[in-house]
Design a protein around this motif. Structure first.
Motif, PDB file in Angstrom:
ATOM      1  N   SER A 178     -30.568  60.406   6.398  1.00 32.65           N
ATOM      2  CA  SER A 178     -30.922  59.995   7.865  1.00 32.65           C
ATOM      3  C   SER A 178     -32.462  59.899   7.847  1.00 32.65           C
ATOM      4  O   SER A 178     -33.214  60.042   6.888  1.00 32.65           O
ATOM      5  CB  SER A 178     -30.781  61.315   8.532  1.00 32.65           C
ATOM      6  OG  SER A 178     -31.592  62.188   8.696  1.00 32.65           O
ATOM      7  N   GLU A 205     -21.216  59.593  12.369  1.00 34.28           N
ATOM      8  CA  GLU A 205     -22.742  59.708  12.816  1.00 34.28           C
ATOM      9  C   GLU A 205     -23.402  60.636  11.588  1.00 34.28           C
ATOM     10  O   GLU A 205     -24.682  60.451  11.743  1.00 34.28           O
ATOM     11  CB  GLU A 205     -22.780  60.649  14.155  1.00 34.28           C
ATOM     12  CG  GLU A 205     -22.586  61.906  13.982  1.00 34.28           C
ATOM     13  CD  GLU A 205     -21.026  62.639  14.144  1.00 34.28           C
ATOM     14  OE1 GLU A 205     -20.892  63.754  14.295  1.00 34.28           O
ATOM     15  OE2 GLU A 205     -20.075  61.606  13.826  1.00 34.28           O
ATOM     16  N   HIS A 206     -22.697  61.187  10.691  1.00 33.26           N
ATOM     17  CA  HIS A 206     -23.447  61.762   9.590  1.00 33.26           C
ATOM     18  C   HIS A 206     -23.870  60.867   8.627  1.00 33.26           C
ATOM     19  O   HIS A 206     -24.486  61.233   7.478  1.00 33.26           O
ATOM     20  CB  HIS A 206     -22.500  62.933   8.994  1.00 33.26           C
ATOM     21  CG  HIS A 206     -22.269  64.041   9.940  1.00 33.26           C
ATOM     22  ND1 HIS A 206     -23.273  64.515  10.793  1.00 33.26           N
ATOM     23  CD2 HIS A 206     -21.005  64.224  10.516  1.00 33.26           C
ATOM     24  CE1 HIS A 206     -22.675  65.555  11.645  1.00 33.26           C
ATOM     25  NE2 HIS A 206     -21.193  65.459  11.567  1.00 33.26           N
ATOM     26  N   TYR A 225     -25.670  57.409   6.882  1.00 37.68           N
ATOM     27  CA  TYR A 225     -26.959  56.956   7.126  1.00 37.68           C
ATOM     28  C   TYR A 225     -27.018  55.712   8.282  1.00 37.68           C
ATOM     29  O   TYR A 225     -27.790  55.736   9.092  1.00 37.68           O
ATOM     30  CB  TYR A 225     -27.608  56.330   5.837  1.00 37.68           C
ATOM     31  CG  TYR A 225     -29.002  55.576   6.173  1.00 37.68           C
ATOM     32  CD1 TYR A 225     -30.179  56.249   6.526  1.00 37.68           C
ATOM     33  CD2 TYR A 225     -29.102  54.085   6.097  1.00 37.68           C
ATOM     34  CE1 TYR A 225     -31.158  55.508   7.074  1.00 37.68           C
ATOM     35  CE2 TYR A 225     -30.347  53.443   6.369  1.00 37.68           C
ATOM     36  CZ  TYR A 225     -31.403  54.265   6.722  1.00 37.68           C
ATOM     37  OH  TYR A 225     -32.528  53.677   6.963  1.00 37.68           O
ATOM     38  N   ASN A 250     -26.497  56.979  11.655  1.00 39.29           N
ATOM     39  CA  ASN A 250     -27.825  57.509  11.793  1.00 39.29           C
ATOM     40  C   ASN A 250     -28.583  56.506  12.668  1.00 39.29           C
ATOM     41  O   ASN A 250     -29.037  56.745  13.804  1.00 39.29           O
ATOM     42  CB  ASN A 250     -28.486  58.281  10.969  1.00 39.29           C
ATOM     43  CG  ASN A 250     -29.906  58.911  11.388  1.00 39.29           C
ATOM     44  OD1 ASN A 250     -31.044  58.234  10.821  1.00 39.29           O
ATOM     45  ND2 ASN A 250     -30.044  59.839  12.228  1.00 39.29           N
ATOM     46  N   ARG A 283     -27.313  55.652  15.998  1.00 38.95           N
ATOM     47  CA  ARG A 283     -27.478  56.754  17.237  1.00 38.95           C
ATOM     48  C   ARG A 283     -28.940  56.505  17.626  1.00 38.95           C
ATOM     49  O   ARG A 283     -29.083  56.670  18.597  1.00 38.95           O
ATOM     50  CB  ARG A 283     -27.351  58.013  16.648  1.00 38.95           C
ATOM     51  CG  ARG A 283     -27.693  59.174  17.605  1.00 38.95           C
ATOM     52  CD  ARG A 283     -27.788  60.691  16.978  1.00 38.95           C
ATOM     53  NE  ARG A 283     -28.760  60.694  15.711  1.00 38.95           N
ATOM     54  CZ  ARG A 283     -29.746  61.089  15.794  1.00 38.95           C
ATOM     55  NH1 ARG A 283     -30.321  61.203  16.884  1.00 38.95           N
ATOM     56  NH2 ARG A 283     -30.600  61.218  14.581  1.00 38.95           N
ATOM     57  N   GLU A 330     -19.528  62.210   5.991  1.00 44.04           N
ATOM     58  CA  GLU A 330     -20.230  61.091   6.241  1.00 44.04           C
ATOM     59  C   GLU A 330     -18.981  59.852   6.470  1.00 44.04           C
ATOM     60  O   GLU A 330     -19.381  58.849   7.303  1.00 44.04           O
ATOM     61  CB  GLU A 330     -20.930  60.592   4.988  1.00 44.04           C
ATOM     62  CG  GLU A 330     -22.296  61.408   4.958  1.00 44.04           C
ATOM     63  CD  GLU A 330     -23.134  61.108   3.724  1.00 44.04           C
ATOM     64  OE1 GLU A 330     -23.159  61.779   2.696  1.00 44.04           O
ATOM     65  OE2 GLU A 330     -23.676  60.000   3.862  1.00 44.04           O
TER      66      GLU A 330
END
Length: 302
Positions: free
Chosen positions: A130, A192-193, A195, A198, A201, A216
């Motif tokens: 992230s 959302e886990h 990269y 991320n 988001r 992921e």
């Protein structure tokens, strides 16, 4: 609603594709020593991934080993010894360089921790999963190698762009987003886990797929995805990008379900540039966020 099917082997395939080399067997001279560690002594560093190599360049660090990759690496490392594929680096080649530390990434730790240990190599696995985690790693490196100024400047640049985006999109409706991660022959859904998840988001998008247990990537369930009906579909092509884009095009053409997605109807399907949107983080955060802003908020005055 959550998509619950988790992925093991397929996710590993994504990681393999994200790191593959194209050139073979090229080696060169060792880089000159001169990188100071915290105790003031020269440090001999081997970077086994492209993202770690690019970060070393941004921090003005010399390297004695770099990955073999089809991607263009910083010019300063042109004559540095290549140590092979990031997924399976040449341990004997690395040992011959007598490194003080070898950099890999946490997404490869499960595969490489034991081989490095067996070879007696001190490996540091960098968390680039992230922007936040990568920023912490950068600041730690800045302190360790007396490059605080470069590290602080780089992280400040990330934070400034993120803050700017948040202000610009504060009053806007968050677009729902589906992220497809493709490798030759198959594709997964990024949560959302990941990269890229991320980045989405941080850019103000809402991922329609919420991963469980910090997964992921998940297996694709097109019926569920169609029910979620995202505003935007992002397609990330890795491994052999041109081949993967063709695979995506064929899938969207022949699988009738895709024509029912609002994103398809409205022409909001975008292919992501691999150099900006990798399976792990890299220092091109600002450029990636710029691209996402245009995709998620096309009405904005960019």
């Amino acid at each position: 609603m959550k998509l619950r099917t988790t992925v093991g082997i397929a996710a590993a395939t994504v990681m393999l594709a994200s790191c593959q080399p194209a050139s073979e067997g090229a080696t060169g001279k060792k880089a000159e020593e001169g990188v100071e560690s915290l105790d003031g002594q020269p440090a001999r560093i081997v970077a086994t991934t492209v993202s770690a190599t690019e970060l070393a360049d941004a921090l003005n660090l010399e390297l004695v080993g770099i990955p073999t990759s089809y991607k263009e690496l910083p010019e300063r490392y042109e004559n540095v010894t290549e140590i092979g594929n990031p997924m399976s680096p040449d341990m004997e080649q690395i040992r011959s360089l007598d490194p003080d530390v070898v950099w890999s990434v946490t997404t490869l730790e499960a595969d490489l921790e034991e081989p490095f240990a067996q070879a007696g190599i001190d490996a540091k696995f960098l968390n680039f999963q992230s922007v936040e985690a990568m920023s912490e790693e950068i600041l730690e490196m800045g302190e360790t190698y007396q490059r605080e100024e470069q590290a602080n400047r780089l992280v400040a640049r990330f934070n400034e762009r993120i803050s700017e985006l948040q202000k610009q999109t504060k009053e806007a409706d968050s677009p729902s987003v589906l992220i497809l991660m493709g490798v030759p022959g198959s594709y997964l859904v990024a949560t959302e886990h990941s990269y890229i998840g991320n980045l989405v988001r941080l850019a103000g998008g809402e991922n329609i797929v919420q991963g469980e247990d910090e997964a992921e990537y998940l297996a694709s369930n097109t019926e569920y995805l169609q029910q979620a009906n995202p505003d935007v579909i992002l397609r990330a092509a890795h491994g052999m990008p041109e081949e993967v884009v063709e695979m995506f095009d064929e899938e969207f053409k022949t699988n009738d379900i895709w024509k029912h997605f609002n994103a398809v109807k409205n022409g909001r399907v975008y292919d992501l540039e691999e150099l900006l949107f990798g399976t792990t983080g890299n220092i091109a955060v600002v450029e990636a966020l710029d691209e996402l802003e245009a995709m998620l908020y096309p009405e904005a005055d960019n």
